[in-house]
Motif scaffolding. Sequence first.
Motif, mmCIF file in Angstrom:
data_model
loop_
_atom_site.group_PDB
_atom_site.id
_atom_site.type_symbol
_atom_site.label_atom_id
_atom_site.label_comp_id
_atom_site.label_asym_id
_atom_site.label_seq_id
_atom_site.Cartn_x
_atom_site.Cartn_y
_atom_site.Cartn_z
ATOM 1 N N SER A 1 1.197 -29.099 2.725
ATOM 2 C CA SER A 1 0.596 -29.145 1.388
ATOM 3 C C SER A 1 -0.914 -28.958 1.441
ATOM 4 C CB SER A 1 0.924 -30.476 0.705
ATOM 5 O OG SER A 1 2.316 -30.579 0.493
ATOM 6 N N SER A 2 -1.547 -29.549 2.433
ATOM 7 C CA SER A 2 -3.003 -29.427 2.557
ATOM 8 C C SER A 2 -3.419 -27.981 2.787
ATOM 9 C CB SER A 2 -3.519 -30.287 3.713
ATOM 10 O OG SER A 2 -3.239 -31.646 3.461
ATOM 11 N N LEU A 3 -2.752 -27.313 3.693
ATOM 12 C CA LEU A 3 -3.073 -25.917 3.974
ATOM 13 C C LEU A 3 -2.805 -25.034 2.755
ATOM 14 C CD1 LEU A 3 -4.075 -23.961 6.129
ATOM 15 C CD2 LEU A 3 -1.714 -23.673 6.854
ATOM 16 N N ALA A 4 -1.687 -25.277 2.079
ATOM 17 C CA ALA A 4 -1.362 -24.508 0.877
ATOM 18 C C ALA A 4 -2.431 -24.706 -0.196
ATOM 19 C CB ALA A 4 0.010 -24.916 0.348
ATOM 20 N N ALA A 5 -2.874 -25.938 -0.387
ATOM 21 C CA ALA A 5 -3.889 -26.230 -1.400
ATOM 22 C C ALA A 5 -5.219 -25.552 -1.095
ATOM 23 C CB ALA A 5 -4.077 -27.744 -1.524
#
Length: 91
Positions: A33-37
């Motif tokens: 999720s962090s990378l996607a955000a």
Amino acid sequence: FVSINEGFFISTRRTLSERPVWIFEGSSGLGKSSLAAMSGKKVFETDSVKKLPKQIWADIVVIGNKREFSIETIKQRLPRGTRPIVVHFSE
């Protein structure tokens, strides 16, 4: 009014004929999720819904671990003209 001069764009051998959709899958706590955000792309997280929509119009799909949605199910929900690219996160 907007105008785009397509003459400024050069097609390369790496140009994809279909729009890529990255599917992030793997264990919790690995940064999906962090990378996607941080990507600046449109993100759909499966943990945000109980039932998947008929079509998923996102650039990145993050398969969470709260519910069991398979990669194949996600691929079936992508619109025509997309190329699913599965990215597996592991330690």
